[in-house]
Design a protein around this motif. Structure first.
Motif, short mmCIF file in Angstrom:
data_model
loop_
_atom_site.label_atom_id
_atom_site.label_comp_id
_atom_site.label_asym_id
_atom_site.label_seq_id
_atom_site.Cartn_x
_atom_site.Cartn_y
_atom_site.Cartn_z
N ASP A 189 7.63 8.99 -5.75
CA ASP A 189 8.73 9.58 -5.00
C ASP A 189 10.06 9.02 -5.50
N LYS A 190 10.93 9.87 -5.99
CA LYS A 190 12.21 9.41 -6.52
C LYS A 190 13.10 8.80 -5.43
N GLY A 191 12.87 9.19 -4.18
CA GLY A 191 13.68 8.66 -3.07
C GLY A 191 13.11 7.41 -2.45
N GLY B 40 8.53 8.34 -10.87
CA GLY B 40 9.61 8.31 -9.90
C GLY B 40 10.99 8.05 -10.44
N TYR B 41 11.16 8.14 -11.75
CA TYR B 41 12.49 7.91 -12.34
C TYR B 41 13.24 9.24 -12.43
N ILE B 42 14.55 9.18 -12.24
CA ILE B 42 15.35 10.40 -12.20
C ILE B 42 15.49 11.05 -13.58
N ASN B 43 15.40 10.22 -14.65
CA ASN B 43 15.44 10.78 -16.00
C ASN B 43 14.89 9.78 -17.00
N GLN B 44 14.69 10.23 -18.22
CA GLN B 44 14.09 9.40 -19.27
C GLN B 44 14.98 8.21 -19.64
N PHE B 45 16.28 8.43 -19.62
CA PHE B 45 17.19 7.36 -20.06
C PHE B 45 17.18 6.17 -19.08
N TYR B 46 17.17 6.50 -17.79
CA TYR B 46 17.13 5.41 -16.79
C TYR B 46 15.79 4.68 -16.86
N PHE B 47 14.73 5.47 -17.06
CA PHE B 47 13.39 4.87 -17.20
C PHE B 47 13.35 3.91 -18.39
N SER B 48 13.87 4.34 -19.54
CA SER B 48 13.84 3.51 -20.74
C SER B 48 14.64 2.22 -20.54
N SER B 49 15.78 2.35 -19.84
CA SER B 49 16.60 1.17 -19.56
C SER B 49 15.85 0.17 -18.70
N CYS B 50 15.20 0.65 -17.63
CA CYS B 50 14.43 -0.23 -16.74
C CYS B 50 13.24 -0.83 -17.46
N PHE B 51 12.58 -0.04 -18.28
CA PHE B 51 11.39 -0.50 -19.01
C PHE B 51 11.76 -1.66 -19.93
N LYS B 52 12.83 -1.48 -20.69
CA LYS B 52 13.23 -2.51 -21.65
C LYS B 52 13.67 -3.78 -20.93
N LYS B 53 14.31 -3.60 -19.79
CA LYS B 53 14.79 -4.76 -19.03
C LYS B 53 13.62 -5.61 -18.55
N ILE B 54 12.53 -4.97 -18.16
CA ILE B 54 11.37 -5.69 -17.63
C ILE B 54 10.40 -6.13 -18.72
N VAL C 15 0.84 -1.20 0.00
CA VAL C 15 0.00 0.00 0.00
C VAL C 15 0.87 1.25 0.00
N TYR C 16 1.92 1.24 0.82
CA TYR C 16 2.82 2.40 0.90
C TYR C 16 3.50 2.66 -0.44
N ILE C 17 3.92 1.58 -1.10
CA ILE C 17 4.54 1.73 -2.42
C ILE C 17 3.53 2.29 -3.42
N THR D 226 12.92 -3.82 -4.06
CA THR D 226 13.38 -3.03 -5.21
C THR D 226 12.74 -3.51 -6.51
N ASP D 227 12.69 -4.86 -6.69
CA ASP D 227 12.07 -5.41 -7.89
C ASP D 227 10.57 -5.09 -7.93
N TYR D 228 9.93 -5.19 -6.75
CA TYR D 228 8.49 -4.91 -6.69
C TYR D 228 8.21 -3.46 -7.07
N ILE D 229 9.02 -2.51 -6.55
CA ILE D 229 8.85 -1.10 -6.89
C ILE D 229 9.02 -0.89 -8.39
N SER D 230 10.07 -1.50 -8.94
CA SER D 230 10.34 -1.35 -10.37
C SER D 230 9.17 -1.84 -11.22
N LYS D 231 8.66 -3.04 -10.89
CA LYS D 231 7.56 -3.60 -11.67
C LYS D 231 6.28 -2.78 -11.50
N PHE D 232 6.06 -2.28 -10.29
CA PHE D 232 4.87 -1.45 -10.05
C PHE D 232 4.95 -0.18 -10.90
#
Length: 358
Positions: free
Chosen positions: A264-266, A326-340, A256-258, A296-302
């Motif tokens: 939140d980026k932090g 909650g991603y710090i920039n577009q490039f990191y978001f794209s990297s995480c998105f493609k990985k999942i 629920v908290y997540i 960490t994995d749960y946050i990423s998938k959510f």
């Protein structure tokens, strides 16, 4: 010759037998005993004491075999007539008639063996347990420590502790019925522990009443300890279930908290652990054990699932979607998105991967 006191006590003549039958059994036992013992001593004294037992005050010289045979004959006659067993306690020999009270006191001590060994026997030597064991101070755990072991130890460890406790009870200098009192005393602590974790306190209170009655009605230490052990294992299960409920509630609280703070980026393990008042290591282990994935994995998938919805349902730019999730920039978001997901956010939006939008 020497003097001696004997006590003959029916084993089941109190709670479950009405007064009239109790009188009948005891006075029949007195009569049979007088007839038998006067074969060896015409002046033998036999009487019913306190409507509980038959007392023999004897002054005769017979062999141990003759004595045992006579007592066994008396026991068998009562068994045949009333289907009630009789325990016999033989007091110590004394030289003077005025010392018979000492023999009587010893016979009473001897009869306490019945609580250890069960009835339907002839008991002679006092059960001397002093110095038999090396368990310091009766048992090495206080009541609070015992309860803590119930809360945190495995089932195997609790069973081992119960074996140690049973051994300690038998190695006490004074076993007798004080051991039953101690089991009831310890049981009160255990039920208090149960009540603290139970959803229905009234039900636990009723169970303690039944436990108290059941322990109180047992005739031997072995039977009493079996009731106690069964109850301990039941409380272990209840505490374990409560612990599991708590763990599940913690995991749900984290989810629920997540869900409320994924933007939140932090957001991370430190902040979540602080929110649920648990250490990082314990929360991390608990969450992984209950969900099969790290926090960490749960946050990423959510976050990615939220991003997928926005990619399909809105015209927001990729950078805006990254920011909103909650991603710090577009490039990191794209990297995480493609990985999942297996493709980039742009490819996903264009519908390259079908069936991912639900």
């Amino acid at each position: 010759g020497s003097y001696r006191c004997f006590l003959l006590e029916p084993d089941s003549l109190y709670e479950e037998v009405e007064i009239k039958k109790r009188e009948t059994v005891l006075y029949t036992l007195e009569k049979i005993t007088k007839l038998k013992m006067r074969q060896y001593d015409e002046n033998v004294v036999v009487f019913v004491y306190n409507m509980e037992q038959v007392v023999i005050l004897a002054h005769f010289l017979i062999s141990k075999k003759e004595l045992y045979d006579a007592l066994e004959e008396i026991r068998q006659k009562i068994m045949k007539r009333f289907s009630i067993t009789v325990s016999v306690a033989i007091g110590s020999e004394v030289d003077k008639i005025y010392e018979v009270s000492i023999s009587n006191r010893m016979a009473k001590e001897v009869l306490k063996q019945r609580f250890l060994d069960g009835g339907d026997k002839i008991f002679e030597e006092c059960y001397n347990l002093k110095g038999r064991g090396d368990v310091p101070g009766f048992f090495y755990l206080s009541e609070e420590q015992f309860c803590d072991r119930i809360k945190y130890d495995s089932e195997k460890q609790v069973l081992e502790m119960l074996e140690e406790l049973e051994k300690a009870l038998y190695e006490r200098e004074s076993v007798c019925k004080s051991s039953k009192s101690w089991l009831l005393y310890l049981g009160a602590y255990l039920f208090k522990l149960w009540q603290q974790t139970a959803e229905d306190e009234i039900s636990v209170a009723k169970k303690y009443t039944r436990f108290f009655e059941e322990i109180s009605n047992q005739k031997t230490l072995k039977e009493s300890f079996q009731v106690f052990s069964n109850q301990v294992m039941q409380i272990c299960d209840a505490v374990d279930n409560a612990r599991n409920r708590h763990k599940s509630s913690v995991v749900e609280a984290v989810k629920v908290y997540i869900g409320e703070n994924y933007q939140d980026k932090g957001l991370g393990l430190d902040k979540i652990a602080e929110n649920v008042y648990l250490s990082n290591s314990y929360l991390s282990s608990l969450f992984k054990k209950n969900t099969g994935q790290t926090i960490t994995d749960y946050i990423s998938k959510f976050r990615i699932n939220q991003a997928k919805r926005l990619l399909v349902e809105s015209d927001m730019k990729i950078a805006e979607i990254a920011e909103r999730n909650g991603y710090i920039n577009q490039f990191y978001f794209s990297s995480c998105f493609k990985k999942i997901v297996g493709v980039s956010p742009q490819e996903f939006r264009k519908g390259v991967v079908k069936g991912e939008t639900g």
